[in-house]
Design a protein around this motif. Structure first.
Motif, PDB file in Angstrom:
ATOM      1  N   ALA A 112       0.860  -1.176   0.000  1.00 46.25           N
ATOM      2  CA  ALA A 112       0.000   0.000   0.000  1.00 46.25           C
ATOM      3  C   ALA A 112       0.899   1.231   0.000  1.00 46.25           C
ATOM      4  O   ALA A 112       2.111   1.134   0.199  1.00 46.25           O
ATOM      5  N   THR A 113       0.298   2.384  -0.235  1.00 53.26           N
ATOM      6  CA  THR A 113       1.032   3.645  -0.203  1.00 53.26           C
ATOM      7  C   THR A 113       0.460   4.503   0.911  1.00 53.26           C
ATOM      8  O   THR A 113      -0.752   4.678   1.001  1.00 53.26           O
ATOM      9  N   ALA A 114       1.339   5.017   1.760  1.00 50.64           N
ATOM     10  CA  ALA A 114       0.928   5.976   2.784  1.00 50.64           C
ATOM     11  C   ALA A 114       1.356   7.352   2.286  1.00 50.64           C
ATOM     12  O   ALA A 114       2.504   7.555   1.914  1.00 50.64           O
ATOM     13  N   GLY A 159      -0.186  21.590   3.438  1.00 47.44           N
ATOM     14  CA  GLY A 159       0.000  22.775   2.594  1.00 47.44           C
ATOM     15  C   GLY A 159       0.493  22.342   1.222  1.00 47.44           C
ATOM     16  O   GLY A 159      -0.121  21.532   0.550  1.00 47.44           O
ATOM     17  N   GLN A 160       1.639  22.889   0.797  1.00 47.81           N
ATOM     18  CA  GLN A 160       2.216  22.524  -0.498  1.00 47.81           C
ATOM     19  C   GLN A 160       3.129  21.299  -0.395  1.00 47.81           C
ATOM     20  O   GLN A 160       3.536  20.743  -1.407  1.00 47.81           O
ATOM     21  N   ALA A 161       3.474  20.907   0.814  1.00 46.80           N
ATOM     22  CA  ALA A 161       4.391  19.767   0.995  1.00 46.80           C
ATOM     23  C   ALA A 161       3.641  18.451   0.877  1.00 46.80           C
ATOM     24  O   ALA A 161       2.521  18.315   1.352  1.00 46.80           O
ATOM     25  N   ARG A 162       4.280  17.509   0.211  1.00 46.66           N
ATOM     26  CA  ARG A 162       3.707  16.173   0.044  1.00 46.66           C
ATOM     27  C   ARG A 162       4.795  15.148   0.279  1.00 46.66           C
ATOM     28  O   ARG A 162       5.948  15.367  -0.049  1.00 46.66           O
ATOM     29  N   ALA A 163       4.395  14.022   0.848  1.00 45.79           N
ATOM     30  CA  ALA A 163       5.332  12.916   1.054  1.00 45.79           C
ATOM     31  C   ALA A 163       4.559  11.617   0.954  1.00 45.79           C
ATOM     32  O   ALA A 163       3.373  11.560   1.287  1.00 45.79           O
ATOM     33  N   SER A 164       5.217  10.592   0.464  1.00 46.68           N
ATOM     34  CA  SER A 164       4.582   9.276   0.407  1.00 46.68           C
ATOM     35  C   SER A 164       5.656   8.207   0.563  1.00 46.68           C
ATOM     36  O   SER A 164       6.833   8.440   0.294  1.00 46.68           O
ATOM     37  N   THR A 165       5.212   7.053   1.007  1.00 46.66           N
ATOM     38  CA  THR A 165       6.118   5.917   1.158  1.00 46.66           C
ATOM     39  C   THR A 165       5.332   4.631   0.973  1.00 46.66           C
ATOM     40  O   THR A 165       4.116   4.612   1.165  1.00 46.66           O
ATOM     41  N   LYS A 166       6.010   3.602   0.569  1.00 50.98           N
ATOM     42  CA  LYS A 166       5.377   2.295   0.401  1.00 50.98           C
ATOM     43  C   LYS A 166       5.392   1.575   1.744  1.00 50.98           C
ATOM     44  O   LYS A 166       6.383   1.636   2.476  1.00 50.98           O
ATOM     45  N   ILE A 167       4.292   0.923   2.071  1.00 54.66           N
ATOM     46  CA  ILE A 167       4.197   0.136   3.296  1.00 54.66           C
ATOM     47  C   ILE A 167       3.605  -1.226   2.963  1.00 54.66           C
ATOM     48  O   ILE A 167       3.086  -1.432   1.860  1.00 54.66           O
ATOM     49  N   VAL A 168       3.704  -2.135   3.878  1.00 52.68           N
ATOM     50  CA  VAL A 168       3.114  -3.467   3.708  1.00 52.68           C
ATOM     51  C   VAL A 168       2.059  -3.656   4.781  1.00 52.68           C
ATOM     52  O   VAL A 168       2.336  -3.492   5.968  1.00 52.68           O
ATOM     53  N   ILE A 169       0.854  -3.981   4.352  1.00 56.12           N
ATOM     54  CA  ILE A 169      -0.227  -4.291   5.280  1.00 56.12           C
ATOM     55  C   ILE A 169      -0.145  -5.785   5.561  1.00 56.12           C
ATOM     56  O   ILE A 169      -0.171  -6.608   4.643  1.00 56.12           O
ATOM     57  N   VAL A 170      -0.004  -6.115   6.832  1.00 56.62           N
ATOM     58  CA  VAL A 170       0.113  -7.515   7.240  1.00 56.62           C
ATOM     59  C   VAL A 170      -1.270  -8.035   7.573  1.00 56.62           C
ATOM     60  O   VAL A 170      -2.060  -7.344   8.218  1.00 56.62           O
ATOM     61  N   GLY A 171      -1.565  -9.259   7.148  1.00 57.80           N
ATOM     62  CA  GLY A 171      -2.866  -9.864   7.420  1.00 57.80           C
ATOM     63  C   GLY A 171      -3.073 -10.119   8.899  1.00 57.80           C
ATOM     64  O   GLY A 171      -2.186  -9.914   9.727  1.00 57.80           O
ATOM     65  N   SER A 172      -4.242 -10.577   9.243  1.00 62.42           N
ATOM     66  CA  SER A 172      -4.558 -10.819  10.646  1.00 62.42           C
ATOM     67  C   SER A 172      -3.679 -11.926  11.210  1.00 62.42           C
ATOM     68  O   SER A 172      -3.201 -12.793  10.486  1.00 62.42           O
TER      69      SER A 172
END
Length: 80
Positions: free
Chosen positions: A21-23, A28-41
């Motif tokens: 997934a992407t977080a 404001g004008q600043a943006r940031a994103s990173t890739k994460i892994v969603i772990v199942g139950s």
């Protein structure tokens, strides 16, 4: 912002599928994103009990109660 540091929280719903997934965050004008892994139950632990029971011992100021369980010796798979 708290004391010059950005803080945030997010919630992953119980129904969210496991996987990449992407977080993303915007301020404001600043943006940031990173890739994460969603772990199942989590898979509940399976525990085998061979024997269980309790004992009591009367004392002048009350009763001691002890409870115990016997767990099997783990099976070992042969190594090659």
């Amino acid at each position: 912002m708290l004391n010059g540091k950005a803080t945030w929280r997010w919630k992953v719903e119980d129904t969210t599928a496991a996987g990449r997934a992407t977080a993303a965050a915007v301020c404001g004008q600043a943006r940031a994103s990173t890739k994460i892994v969603i772990v199942g139950s989590l898979i509940p632990a399976r525990l085998e009990v061979v024997k269980d029971g309790f004992s009591t011992r009367s004392k002048s100021n009350g009763t001691d109660l002890s409870y115990g369980v016997v767990l099997p010796t783990p099976r070992r798979t042969p190594t090659r």
